[in-house]
Scaffold this motif. Structure first.
Motif, PDB file in Angstrom:
ATOM      1  N   ARG A   3     -41.536   4.061 -11.054  1.00  0.00           N
ATOM      2  CA  ARG A   3     -42.914   3.633 -10.859  1.00  0.00           C
ATOM      3  C   ARG A   3     -42.970   2.145 -10.533  1.00  0.00           C
ATOM      4  O   ARG A   3     -41.976   1.438 -10.685  1.00  0.00           O
ATOM      5  N   THR A  41     -44.492  -0.124 -12.191  1.00  0.00           N
ATOM      6  CA  THR A  41     -44.259  -0.888 -13.419  1.00  0.00           C
ATOM      7  C   THR A  41     -42.775  -0.943 -13.777  1.00  0.00           C
ATOM      8  O   THR A  41     -42.318  -1.907 -14.384  1.00  0.00           O
ATOM      9  N   THR A  48     -49.949  -1.041 -19.373  1.00  0.00           N
ATOM     10  CA  THR A  48     -50.449  -0.632 -18.048  1.00  0.00           C
ATOM     11  C   THR A  48     -49.938   0.754 -17.686  1.00  0.00           C
ATOM     12  O   THR A  48     -50.677   1.591 -17.139  1.00  0.00           O
ATOM     13  N   ARG A  49     -48.676   1.014 -17.992  1.00  0.00           N
ATOM     14  CA  ARG A  49     -48.076   2.318 -17.695  1.00  0.00           C
ATOM     15  C   ARG A  49     -48.782   3.429 -18.466  1.00  0.00           C
ATOM     16  O   ARG A  49     -49.104   4.488 -17.919  1.00  0.00           O
ATOM     17  N   ARG A  93     -52.307   4.072 -17.008  1.00  0.00           N
ATOM     18  CA  ARG A  93     -52.247   4.884 -15.785  1.00  0.00           C
ATOM     19  C   ARG A  93     -51.944   6.340 -16.108  1.00  0.00           C
ATOM     20  O   ARG A  93     -52.496   7.261 -15.480  1.00  0.00           O
ATOM     21  N   ARG A  98     -55.088   7.945 -17.372  1.00  0.00           N
ATOM     22  CA  ARG A  98     -56.026   8.244 -16.303  1.00  0.00           C
ATOM     23  C   ARG A  98     -55.584   9.454 -15.497  1.00  0.00           C
ATOM     24  O   ARG A  98     -56.390  10.315 -15.130  1.00  0.00           O
TER      25      ARG A  98
END
Length: 202
Positions: free
Chosen positions: A17, A19, A179-180, A183, A186
């Motif tokens: 990814r 990230t 952040t990972r 995401r 979501r």
């Protein structure tokens, strides 16, 4: 060490990814800083401290003069101070005495100074350092002592720089992990309502 482990993310992987790539860059940068910048910081700080301390050593050696003092008598001490010393326990290694010495200009001086207990008897002589005006001062710093202080300063600077690099790396990795997860949440929320419905006849 943990920063170097993150370099495995440089390998080609279809599941990698954004990230993951960012974390690899963070790890690589941390390794470079720890291997190059941190030692250079320590060397620069140590060299700067060494130059400054050596100048101080030379200045003190020029401004302070050795002489020999002779004990005249024990210095008077308040009774309360004597009781405090006894209550603290044991004999002290140094004692205040009234002594006489010669100033650099050749004049005789008398005053209260401290000396080792073994040289505190009246008539005993002991070394004394004075300034240009004949006032007692501490001995000048030695070159070896200055060098030791410079080494400690360099090591402290390097350690501080290394800790700063590691703290920044950990904060950056923590931000990337959050952040990972965000995401992933979501993506899971978007796919969740349809999960298991396709092809099940529901």
């Amino acid at each position: 060490m943990r920063a170097a482990i993150g370099l495995w993310r440089w390998r080609h992987n279809p599941l990698r990814r954004t990230t993951d790539l960012a974390e690899a860059w963070v790890a690589f940068t941390a390794v470079v800083l720890l291997c190059l910048v941190v030692p250079l910081t320590g060397l620069a700080a140590g060299a700067s401290a060494h130059d400054s301390l050596q100048r101080a050593v030379r200045a003190q050696q020029e401004q302070r003069h050795p002489t020999t003092a002779r004990v005249l008598k024990a210095a008077d001490r308040p009774a309360g101070a004597a009781r405090t010393a006894e209550a603290a326990g044991g004999e002290r290694s140094r004692r205040s005495v009234v002594a006489a010495w010669t100033a650099p200009d050749g004049s005789a001086r008398t005053g209260t100074v401290t000396t080792a207990r073994r040289t505190s008897a009246p008539g005993s002589a002991f070394p004394l350092w004075t300034d240009r005006d004949g006032r007692p001062v501490s001995p000048p710093m030695g070159a070896d002592t200055a060098r030791a202080h410079a080494i400690v300063a360099g090591l402290t600077a390097a350690l501080s720089a290394g800790l700063l690099v590691e703290v920044v790396r950990r904060l950056a990795v923590r931000r990337l992990v959050l952040t990972r997860y965000a995401r992933l949440d979501r993506a899971w929320a978007a796919a969740g309502p349809d999960w298991g419905r396709t092809g099940t006849g529901s």
